[in-house]
Design an enzyme around this catalytic site. Sequence first.
Site, PDB file in Angstrom:
ATOM      1  N   LYS A  79       0.798  -1.198  -0.047  1.00 54.72           N
ATOM      2  CA  LYS A  79      -0.024   0.077   0.197  1.00 54.72           C
ATOM      3  C   LYS A  79       0.880   1.296  -0.079  1.00 54.72           C
ATOM      4  CE  LYS A  79      -3.955   1.935   2.500  1.00 54.72           C
ATOM      5  NZ  LYS A  79      -4.909   1.733   3.640  1.00 54.72           N
ATOM      6  N   SER A 159     -10.000   2.252   2.613  1.00 58.14           N
ATOM      7  CA  SER A 159      -8.988   3.027   1.721  1.00 58.14           C
ATOM      8  C   SER A 159      -8.026   1.838   0.952  1.00 58.14           C
ATOM      9  CB  SER A 159      -8.349   3.857   2.572  1.00 58.14           C
ATOM     10  OG  SER A 159      -7.381   3.007   3.594  1.00 58.14           O
ATOM     11  N   SER A 183     -10.473   0.149   6.649  1.00 54.90           N
ATOM     12  CA  SER A 183      -9.906  -0.103   5.527  1.00 54.90           C
ATOM     13  C   SER A 183      -8.882  -1.162   5.079  1.00 54.90           C
ATOM     14  CB  SER A 183      -8.749   1.194   5.498  1.00 54.90           C
ATOM     15  OG  SER A 183      -9.561   2.387   5.394  1.00 54.90           O
TER      16      SER A 183
END
Length: 493
Positions: A79, A159, A183
């Site tokens: 990420k 997210s 998330s």
Amino acid sequence: MSELTALTIAEARDKLKAKAITATELTDAYLSAIDAANDAINAYVAVTHDQARSMAKASDERIAKGEAGALEGIPLGVKDLFATKGVHTQACSHILDGFKPEYESTVTANLWADGAVMLGKLNMDEFAMGSSNETSYYGPVKNPWRAKGSNADLVPGGSSGGSAAAVAAHLCAGATATDTGGSIRQPAAFTGTVGIKPTYGRVSRWGTVAFASSLDQAGPIARDVRDAAILMKSMASLDLKDTTSVDLPVPDYEAALGRSVKGMKIGIPREYRVDGMPGEIEELWQKGIQYLKDAGAEIVDISLPHTKYALPAYYIVAPAEASSNLARYDGVRYGLRVPGKDIADMYEQTRAAGFGKEAKRRIMIGTYVLSAGYYDAYYLRAQKVRTLIKKDFEDVFAKGVDAILTPATPSAAFGLADEVLANDPVKMYLNDIFTVTVNMAGLPGIAVPAGLNGQGLPLGLQLIGRPFEEETLFQAAHVIEQAAGRFTPAKWW
């Protein structure tokens, strides 16, 4: 090549160990898959071809010498808010334009020390603020899943949308992600993948771009429960550079899989039956209850009375911390700089151009609730509510409940560029309704796919555990997975 990318981490690990495949072959298969699919899915914002190949080559050499690490030769996606030395790290925000850190985050350093290979950096909502991966400066990620008979693009959740989409589309063997209010778990539920948010303090936050420091926690998104357990063992560690890191031995999470849940007490919270919840979510929940019951678990009704206050309290605490954390981005030392007539003007111009709409919204909310006139009315009260939420869970666990079963999300994945949600941020925030309590209380939570809805889209269940008892979650999630099966999207990209 696709047969290589179809391997789970556990399967690839066995084949690499047996020398049936090489790390270089596996890495090349993933790089080819990314090159072919990324224009359609937009899961990666940077692909590190050369670095991946040299890491794979080093893995092959270690395997040949019998020095393989726990994740030797396994290609992973990262990420975009984990610092990766010399590699694009921008939390998918324009304000960090061109930023390449001089250091490595603890989580990624742990993975590389265990022999994992970095394929690149994954798309995400800007500064991890979002539930649909539509706030990224690099554009939205498309969910690899589509509804039956439809070509409409769906969101992968957020997210960590890039992480979940890349895992579901077989563009990495597994991925790192973070969870501040859901998330990891919400995107996992939207993409038919497994995501675990560990107990606060279990995984180091050092070198991870901060959103809300008292809520943020890193964890893995993987194709199945076993892979999530394997990744989590490598990610977790004591880290003296993170003052919230806990000095507890890291268990072998994989060893918990297959253990019986006979006699385990599973709590079903009545407050999670919310108005307007689709029938198929309720049905899935009942199915999950039955799976655990059939495996010998004892099902008990429980109450978490302050659940209804969790979302409003979260959307005070998280933006407050974000407004403080994001104050450091000023264009002076790194990232974007927009010239101004003096330094104050330069700050203003840089922040105006650098932050997206949702980041600005949360900075403004956070600054407002921390302001002198409103601190007591909002922030202080939200922190008190947080204490009550934590106590709700403590009371339930004190009565002998081992884990709590809830839906992971109030719906399946929704459409990309949904006008209703775009114009009503509060509706978008409701996506976190089942997940935020876990962050507010600092507890571990896992999302596991448990079925498909009427349109053929994945739905997930969530298990919430006692602090640092992730093994129990893996154990129970494995039972659900064994009963429900695994889900892979039909390829359209």
